[in-house]
Design an enzyme around this catalytic site. Sequence first.
Site, PDB file in Angstrom:
ATOM      1  N   ARG A  59       0.998  -1.060   0.082  1.00  0.00           N
ATOM      2  CA  ARG A  59       0.166  -0.058  -0.079  1.00  0.00           C
ATOM      3  C   ARG A  59       0.850   1.428   0.023  1.00  0.00           C
ATOM      4  O   ARG A  59       0.531   2.369  -0.855  1.00  0.00           O
ATOM      5  CB  ARG A  59      -1.015   0.092   1.241  1.00  0.00           C
ATOM      6  CG  ARG A  59      -1.766   1.389   1.477  1.00  0.00           C
ATOM      7  CD  ARG A  59      -2.746   1.233   2.584  1.00  0.00           C
ATOM      8  NE  ARG A  59      -2.461   0.518   3.630  1.00  0.00           N
ATOM      9  CZ  ARG A  59      -1.693   1.130   4.670  1.00  0.00           C
ATOM     10  NH1 ARG A  59      -1.150   2.262   4.583  1.00  0.00           N
ATOM     11  NH2 ARG A  59      -1.274   0.367   5.684  1.00  0.00           N
TER      12      ARG A  59
ATOM     13  N   ASP B 196      -7.647  18.620 -15.668  1.00  0.00           N
ATOM     14  CA  ASP B 196      -7.897  17.070 -15.843  1.00  0.00           C
ATOM     15  C   ASP B 196      -7.934  16.913 -17.327  1.00  0.00           C
ATOM     16  O   ASP B 196      -8.459  17.471 -18.162  1.00  0.00           O
ATOM     17  CB  ASP B 196      -9.500  16.727 -15.751  1.00  0.00           C
ATOM     18  CG  ASP B 196      -9.668  15.475 -15.851  1.00  0.00           C
ATOM     19  OD1 ASP B 196      -9.149  14.769 -16.725  1.00  0.00           O
ATOM     20  OD2 ASP B 196     -11.042  15.079 -15.246  1.00  0.00           O
TER      21      ASP B 196
ATOM     22  N   TYR C 231     -17.204  16.696 -15.867  1.00  0.00           N
ATOM     23  CA  TYR C 231     -17.366  15.371 -15.807  1.00  0.00           C
ATOM     24  C   TYR C 231     -18.503  15.229 -14.525  1.00  0.00           C
ATOM     25  O   TYR C 231     -18.416  15.732 -13.633  1.00  0.00           O
ATOM     26  CB  TYR C 231     -16.207  14.370 -15.538  1.00  0.00           C
ATOM     27  CG  TYR C 231     -16.533  13.140 -15.360  1.00  0.00           C
ATOM     28  CD1 TYR C 231     -17.399  12.309 -15.948  1.00  0.00           C
ATOM     29  CD2 TYR C 231     -15.812  12.523 -14.350  1.00  0.00           C
ATOM     30  CE1 TYR C 231     -17.583  10.984 -15.764  1.00  0.00           C
ATOM     31  CE2 TYR C 231     -15.891  11.162 -13.918  1.00  0.00           C
ATOM     32  CZ  TYR C 231     -16.921  10.511 -14.648  1.00  0.00           C
ATOM     33  OH  TYR C 231     -17.189   9.153 -14.255  1.00  0.00           O
TER      34      TYR C 231
ATOM     35  N   LYS D  48      -8.542   5.729 -19.241  1.00  0.00           N
ATOM     36  CA  LYS D  48      -8.935   6.134 -20.489  1.00  0.00           C
ATOM     37  C   LYS D  48      -7.754   5.989 -21.479  1.00  0.00           C
ATOM     38  O   LYS D  48      -7.103   4.780 -21.796  1.00  0.00           O
ATOM     39  CB  LYS D  48      -9.318   7.687 -20.671  1.00  0.00           C
ATOM     40  CG  LYS D  48     -10.543   7.880 -19.541  1.00  0.00           C
ATOM     41  CD  LYS D  48     -11.471   6.545 -19.736  1.00  0.00           C
ATOM     42  CE  LYS D  48     -12.984   7.211 -18.484  1.00  0.00           C
ATOM     43  NZ  LYS D  48     -12.527   7.128 -17.167  1.00  0.00           N
TER      44      LYS D  48
END
Length: 390
Positions: free
Chosen positions: A60, A185, A113, A210
């Site tokens: 982690r 973004d 978004y 994406k």
Amino acid sequence: MSEQRSKADHDRWQGFSTKAVHAGFDPDPQTGVVNVPIYASSTFAQDGVGGLRGGFEYARTGNPTRSALEASLAAIESGTYGRAFSSGMAATDCMLRAALRPGDHLVIPNDAYGGTFRLIDKVFTQWGIEYSVAPIADPAAVREAMRPSTKLIWVETPTNPLLNVGDIAAIAELAHAGGAKLVVDNTFASPYLQQPLTLGADVVLHSTTKYLGGHSDVVGGALVTNDEELDVAFAFLQNGAGAVPGPFDAYLTMRGIKTLALRMERHSDNAEAVAEFLSGHSAVSHVIYPGLAEHPGHAVAAKQMRRFGGMVSVRLAGGIEAARDLCSRTEVFTLAESLGGVESLIEHPAAMTHASTEGSELEVPADLVRLSVGIEDAADLVGDLEQALA
């Protein structure tokens, strides 16, 4: 580790594709492997108490495959620090928590978004965060939306799904003049087409699901910055909250990055062909694509982008029923959410990705269809839209 590796990569290589292929990992000196291994381990042996071998203790906190990805992300965005997350929304959440405190204010696009809007509107407002919306294509409107308490300006460019274009350099200047940070973004453009840090942005955010991953087989997110103080905050939250990608996710994303330049050229080629075809079709009332000369943001996009990308939005002359009908009739374009993969996708934002904006200032037109134009043959894509619109 990611900081040192990315800085070295900047010194060694200038070309984008060279960085995309090589940044983050050198051939292993023992085995000679040229591809980053998948270090499928949750824990790492220590050389004595506190003696971390290679800087790793628990996955982690850090994993060699993830560190390689983070160095690659920093290099291709011309940044110093890269942090990888389990999703684009995890990266968004980290960004907001690192930058904002109760009583602070941020500005977001008036067509942001839907997931970003939902997180801010439904979660962060409960913690005393306020927000205003503004058309990011108009820097004066962004300035007007700012307050003395504004700490963050959030920009998508091009925006999702209306493909508005913001002038990153101009907005960075007004943000900094007002004591705020600018986060961009960059998911729709990708680092190959646009590099916000070089234009004055403080942070770049990606849904690596994406274009960076590019094959619709992995979910991830990223934050890249040159601001050491912000990166320290990102690292703390990344470890403390634990929204990190596994080593296989990091491997797949890094593999996708290697072909990003080639794919973005093909995405752009095909999107231009699709936009040109749709612009002349009687069933279409409006084509939204920054590469078209009539797009209001065309000049700004041409200034700050290498090309205009693979996303095209259209409004149908027949309204919502025509939009839904188009989405149901395509054969090469698959009806699905998400974007940026090698395959072409089609969706109805009002009912799918942006349903959370219904009734708000960000509500999208019901007659809008969003196309993620893939890397198939352009003639087949145009032919598919032609038969679906017939």
